[in-house]
Every structure is written in structure tokens, then in C-alpha cells.
Design a protein around this motif. Sequence first.
Motif, PDB file in Angstrom:
ATOM      1  N   GLY A 226      10.607  50.726  12.396  1.00 55.48           N
ATOM      2  CA  GLY A 226      11.114  51.935  11.763  1.00 55.48           C
ATOM      3  C   GLY A 226      12.528  52.322  12.145  1.00 55.48           C
ATOM      4  O   GLY A 226      12.906  53.494  12.034  1.00 55.48           O
ATOM      5  N   ASP A 227      13.322  51.347  12.571  1.00 56.45           N
ATOM      6  CA  ASP A 227      14.711  51.638  12.957  1.00 56.45           C
ATOM      7  C   ASP A 227      15.707  51.297  11.867  1.00 56.45           C
ATOM      8  O   ASP A 227      16.913  51.289  12.084  1.00 56.45           O
ATOM      9  CB  ASP A 227      15.077  50.882  14.240  1.00 56.45           C
ATOM     10  CG  ASP A 227      15.023  49.365  14.063  1.00 56.45           C
ATOM     11  OD1 ASP A 227      14.603  48.904  12.976  1.00 56.45           O
ATOM     12  OD2 ASP A 227      15.393  48.642  15.018  1.00 56.45           O
ATOM     13  N   GLY A 228      15.197  51.024  10.671  1.00 57.82           N
ATOM     14  CA  GLY A 228      16.063  50.664   9.548  1.00 57.82           C
ATOM     15  C   GLY A 228      16.264  49.177   9.381  1.00 57.82           C
ATOM     16  O   GLY A 228      16.824  48.734   8.373  1.00 57.82           O
ATOM     17  N   SER A 229      15.792  48.384  10.344  1.00 52.57           N
ATOM     18  CA  SER A 229      15.962  46.921  10.254  1.00 52.57           C
ATOM     19  C   SER A 229      14.886  46.264   9.402  1.00 52.57           C
ATOM     20  O   SER A 229      14.990  45.083   9.070  1.00 52.57           O
ATOM     21  CB  SER A 229      15.933  46.306  11.650  1.00 52.57           C
ATOM     22  OG  SER A 229      14.628  46.405  12.225  1.00 52.57           O
ATOM     23  N   HIS A 230      13.831  47.006   9.056  1.00 49.55           N
ATOM     24  CA  HIS A 230      12.699  46.467   8.303  1.00 49.55           C
ATOM     25  C   HIS A 230      12.165  45.206   8.975  1.00 49.55           C
ATOM     26  O   HIS A 230      11.985  44.163   8.342  1.00 49.55           O
ATOM     27  CB  HIS A 230      13.097  46.186   6.853  1.00 49.55           C
ATOM     28  CG  HIS A 230      13.626  47.387   6.132  1.00 49.55           C
ATOM     29  ND1 HIS A 230      12.828  48.447   5.765  1.00 49.55           N
ATOM     30  CD2 HIS A 230      14.887  47.720   5.746  1.00 49.55           C
ATOM     31  CE1 HIS A 230      13.569  49.377   5.165  1.00 49.55           C
ATOM     32  NE2 HIS A 230      14.819  48.963   5.146  1.00 49.55           N
ATOM     33  N   SER A 231      11.934  45.352  10.276  1.00 48.24           N
ATOM     34  CA  SER A 231      11.479  44.216  11.071  1.00 48.24           C
ATOM     35  C   SER A 231      10.707  44.723  12.287  1.00 48.24           C
ATOM     36  O   SER A 231      10.610  45.927  12.532  1.00 48.24           O
ATOM     37  CB  SER A 231      12.681  43.391  11.547  1.00 48.24           C
ATOM     38  OG  SER A 231      13.365  44.065  12.609  1.00 48.24           O
ATOM     39  N   ASP A 232      10.176  43.758  13.061  1.00 49.86           N
ATOM     40  CA  ASP A 232       9.577  44.106  14.350  1.00 49.86           C
ATOM     41  C   ASP A 232      10.573  43.843  15.480  1.00 49.86           C
ATOM     42  O   ASP A 232      10.198  43.710  16.624  1.00 49.86           O
ATOM     43  CB  ASP A 232       8.272  43.337  14.573  1.00 49.86           C
ATOM     44  CG  ASP A 232       8.462  41.823  14.686  1.00 49.86           C
ATOM     45  OD1 ASP A 232       9.626  41.355  14.773  1.00 49.86           O
ATOM     46  OD2 ASP A 232       7.454  41.093  14.702  1.00 49.86           O
ATOM     47  N   GLU A 233      11.834  43.752  15.105  1.00 50.26           N
ATOM     48  CA  GLU A 233      13.000  43.430  15.933  1.00 50.26           C
ATOM     49  C   GLU A 233      13.264  41.932  16.006  1.00 50.26           C
ATOM     50  O   GLU A 233      14.376  41.512  16.276  1.00 50.26           O
ATOM     51  CB  GLU A 233      12.892  44.011  17.356  1.00 50.26           C
ATOM     52  CG  GLU A 233      12.913  45.533  17.398  1.00 50.26           C
ATOM     53  CD  GLU A 233      12.898  46.097  18.807  1.00 50.26           C
ATOM     54  OE1 GLU A 233      12.765  45.307  19.773  1.00 50.26           O
ATOM     55  OE2 GLU A 233      13.016  47.329  18.954  1.00 50.26           O
ATOM     56  N   ASP A 234      12.245  41.109  15.751  1.00 49.49           N
ATOM     57  CA  ASP A 234      12.419  39.651  15.740  1.00 49.49           C
ATOM     58  C   ASP A 234      12.103  39.043  14.376  1.00 49.49           C
ATOM     59  O   ASP A 234      12.768  38.108  13.939  1.00 49.49           O
ATOM     60  CB  ASP A 234      11.540  38.989  16.798  1.00 49.49           C
ATOM     61  CG  ASP A 234      11.995  39.253  18.218  1.00 49.49           C
ATOM     62  OD1 ASP A 234      13.208  39.155  18.465  1.00 49.49           O
ATOM     63  OD2 ASP A 234      11.155  39.568  19.072  1.00 49.49           O
ATOM     64  N   VAL A 235      11.082  39.576  13.724  1.00 55.11           N
ATOM     65  CA  VAL A 235      10.633  39.024  12.440  1.00 55.11           C
ATOM     66  C   VAL A 235      10.837  40.046  11.331  1.00 55.11           C
ATOM     67  O   VAL A 235      10.281  41.151  11.394  1.00 55.11           O
ATOM     68  CB  VAL A 235       9.143  38.623  12.499  1.00 55.11           C
ATOM     69  CG1 VAL A 235       8.665  38.147  11.121  1.00 55.11           C
ATOM     70  CG2 VAL A 235       8.915  37.552  13.545  1.00 55.11           C
ATOM     71  N   PRO A 236      11.633  39.715  10.313  1.00 55.21           N
ATOM     72  CA  PRO A 236      11.776  40.620   9.170  1.00 55.21           C
ATOM     73  C   PRO A 236      10.433  40.802   8.451  1.00 55.21           C
ATOM     74  O   PRO A 236       9.650  39.851   8.343  1.00 55.21           O
ATOM     75  CB  PRO A 236      12.778  39.883   8.263  1.00 55.21           C
ATOM     76  CG  PRO A 236      13.497  38.929   9.166  1.00 55.21           C
ATOM     77  CD  PRO A 236      12.489  38.521  10.185  1.00 55.21           C
ATOM     78  N   VAL A 237      10.179  42.007   7.996  1.00 55.12           N
ATOM     79  CA  VAL A 237       8.958  42.264   7.248  1.00 55.12           C
ATOM     80  C   VAL A 237       8.828  41.293   6.085  1.00 55.12           C
ATOM     81  O   VAL A 237       7.750  40.745   5.824  1.00 55.12           O
ATOM     82  CB  VAL A 237       8.938  43.727   6.745  1.00 55.12           C
ATOM     83  CG1 VAL A 237       7.856  43.931   5.689  1.00 55.12           C
ATOM     84  CG2 VAL A 237       8.729  44.695   7.912  1.00 55.12           C
ATOM     85  N   ASN A 238       9.934  41.051   5.379  1.00 50.10           N
ATOM     86  CA  ASN A 238       9.882  40.167   4.215  1.00 50.10           C
ATOM     87  C   ASN A 238       9.576  38.725   4.584  1.00 50.10           C
ATOM     88  O   ASN A 238       8.982  37.989   3.791  1.00 50.10           O
ATOM     89  CB  ASN A 238      11.186  40.247   3.428  1.00 50.10           C
ATOM     90  CG  ASN A 238      11.272  41.505   2.587  1.00 50.10           C
ATOM     91  OD1 ASN A 238      10.257  42.162   2.327  1.00 50.10           O
ATOM     92  ND2 ASN A 238      12.475  41.862   2.151  1.00 50.10           N
ATOM     93  N   SER A 239       9.980  38.308   5.776  1.00 52.03           N
ATOM     94  CA  SER A 239       9.650  36.956   6.227  1.00 52.03           C
ATOM     95  C   SER A 239       8.148  36.823   6.423  1.00 52.03           C
ATOM     96  O   SER A 239       7.535  35.836   6.003  1.00 52.03           O
ATOM     97  CB  SER A 239      10.389  36.638   7.533  1.00 52.03           C
ATOM     98  OG  SER A 239      10.056  35.345   7.995  1.00 52.03           O
ATOM     99  N   ALA A 240       7.554  37.818   7.064  1.00 52.45           N
ATOM    100  CA  ALA A 240       6.101  37.800   7.262  1.00 52.45           C
ATOM    101  C   ALA A 240       5.361  37.878   5.927  1.00 52.45           C
ATOM    102  O   ALA A 240       4.386  37.156   5.695  1.00 52.45           O
ATOM    103  CB  ALA A 240       5.683  38.956   8.170  1.00 52.45           C
ATOM    104  N   LYS A 241       5.848  38.732   5.026  1.00 52.50           N
ATOM    105  CA  LYS A 241       5.170  38.934   3.748  1.00 52.50           C
ATOM    106  C   LYS A 241       5.260  37.718   2.829  1.00 52.50           C
ATOM    107  O   LYS A 241       4.478  37.593   1.881  1.00 52.50           O
ATOM    108  CB  LYS A 241       5.752  40.168   3.042  1.00 52.50           C
ATOM    109  CG  LYS A 241       5.423  41.469   3.745  1.00 52.50           C
ATOM    110  CD  LYS A 241       6.042  42.677   3.049  1.00 52.50           C
ATOM    111  CE  LYS A 241       5.352  42.980   1.747  1.00 52.50           C
ATOM    112  NZ  LYS A 241       5.799  44.267   1.169  1.00 52.50           N
ATOM    113  N   SER A 242       6.197  36.815   3.116  1.00 53.46           N
ATOM    114  CA  SER A 242       6.341  35.631   2.263  1.00 53.46           C
ATOM    115  C   SER A 242       5.157  34.679   2.382  1.00 53.46           C
ATOM    116  O   SER A 242       5.013  33.755   1.575  1.00 53.46           O
ATOM    117  CB  SER A 242       7.642  34.885   2.594  1.00 53.46           C
ATOM    118  OG  SER A 242       7.589  34.330   3.903  1.00 53.46           O
ATOM    119  N   LEU A 243       4.264  34.898   3.369  1.00 54.40           N
ATOM    120  CA  LEU A 243       3.042  34.097   3.451  1.00 54.40           C
ATOM    121  C   LEU A 243       2.224  34.239   2.164  1.00 54.40           C
ATOM    122  O   LEU A 243       1.552  33.298   1.737  1.00 54.40           O
ATOM    123  CB  LEU A 243       2.212  34.546   4.657  1.00 54.40           C
ATOM    124  CG  LEU A 243       0.831  33.902   4.813  1.00 54.40           C
ATOM    125  CD1 LEU A 243       0.940  32.396   5.027  1.00 54.40           C
ATOM    126  CD2 LEU A 243       0.060  34.554   5.975  1.00 54.40           C
TER     127      LEU A 243
END
Length: 286
Positions: A226-243
Motif C-alpha cells: 500500500g505504498d503506491g508501488s503496487h507490490s510487496d516491495e519485491d514482487v509487483p502485484v501484476n507479476s503475481a497476477k500473471s499466473l
Amino acid sequence: MKKYSQLLLGFAVILIGLLGINLRAHAVTHYVQSSTPTIFVHGWGSSSHAEEKMANAARDAGVTKTIVRANVDRKGKVTFNHQIPANAVNPIVEVNLEDNKLSAYQDDYTQGYHHGGEYVKNVVLVLEKQHHYKQINLVGHSMGNLEIINYINDNVNDKSLPQVAHLVAIAGHYNGLVGQSNVQNAKVNSKTGEPDKMDSSYRELLGLRQSFPRNTAVLNIYGNVGDGSHSDEDVPVNSAKSLKYLVSDRAKSYQEVEIHGKNAQHSKLHNNSQVNRELIKFLWEK
């Protein structure tokens, strides 16, 4: 006073016994009673310690009494610290990789993930020598997901291996990590999960769209701090969602859970009470 203390002790023993009976009754009522083992695979630079909180949460909930560790050396040799009893219910295997950074492949992680998939396969094969399991569950965190998905991709036609009943992905960087310029700002189609940019490791997996096992249920858990990076600090949300694009058209079921807040940070996701609840519900609840 002594008699009073003995009486209290007696009540305590009875209460503990009743609680134990209630926990066992709850487990039988609420959780599947299966011999299917669940294999946990940790991430880059980590160890089986990263899996302990999740495994212990399942044990404490009454899901299982059996947790074993599979140590995998750099040559791929697998050694279990304990053999799984023949009558074990919902046994858990914590994988501990000596080669936890894929050190020979740091210039080519695309091939490294295939190599990591061989480690996963070796664990499955040794497990098979203990008991001939028809099914397994697989749970990965971070790089463990890439090793697991390459294991599935590379062995999808090997009918001698047990079927994957459930696949749980936690913080999977299927289409790259934060800081990878080629996919840093990749977007995903909200309906299909298809990314508009693909890194080489992701392209290696596109065949899963035609071959992913149809009897495998998939749970995809990822974090957003929730810091505006749309990530867990290492993995972008969109990278994970591409599964989703790789597996959802064929999987028995596919669902996503986004974890929010400071405890959604990458390394905290394997020590997160919400993640534990989602795991237990997905893998074992009736």
C-alpha cells in the motif's frame, strides 16, 4: 492446601484432555482426512525455517500431526529427517534447499528455475519411495513458486508422478521482480491475466496454457504493502497476477487473494495469519 493443589491439577488434566478430544473432533469434522502430502518450497536465500510458521499453524489447527523435513543437497540428493508414517493424516513436507540461490544460474535464472524444478521432482520421487501417493499438494513462496511451476511444466506428461491436487502460490514473481526494467511496468488484462510485457522466464511457461493439469485447483496469494508501488516491495502485484493467464483456463479452479498492509511485505507473507487461514481453508477444509 496440598489436597487443594492436587484437585486443581486433576481438573487441569481433565480440561486438557477434553480440549484435545474437542480439537480432534473438530479436525475430523472440518478437515479432509487424507494421506495426500503437502510439500512446501521456500524462496531465494531462505530455508525450511520460512515454512515452519505455516506448517505449525496447520498442525495447531488440528489438520495434521505429521511434519517432516526434506533436505536437498547441491547435487539434488534428498534426505528426510523422518519417514512419514503409513497412516499419517495430511502430512506436511518442509523442503530445505542447500542450493537456495541457484548459484550456478545467477546469470540465467530462466534455466535456473528448470534446475530448481529438478530439486522439487527429486523430493517427490523420494517421497514416492516411502508411499505410493496418487496425489500431492504443492505450496511455494517467492522463488519456490518458479521451481514448482517449472516442475509441473517439465513433467506434465509423466504419468508415473502423482497428480497435483492443489497448488498454492505465495508471492510468485512469474513475470519478474521489482526493478526489472523490461517488465517493471507490465500491465495485466483484468479478465485473462495476460501481461502486455513478458520476461524470458514467463515465456518459458506459456505452454502451460495448453498442458496445465485439469484436476489441479490453484490459489494465488500475493501482497500489496500500500505504498503506491503496487507490490510487496519485491514482487509487483501484476507479476503475481500473471499466473492467471498461464493456468486459469485449464485449472480445476483458480482464485486470488490479495493481502494488504505492512504484513503483506514479501518476507512477511510466510508469517502472516491471514495467509495461514487461507492455506488451511483451501487445502484441507471440507
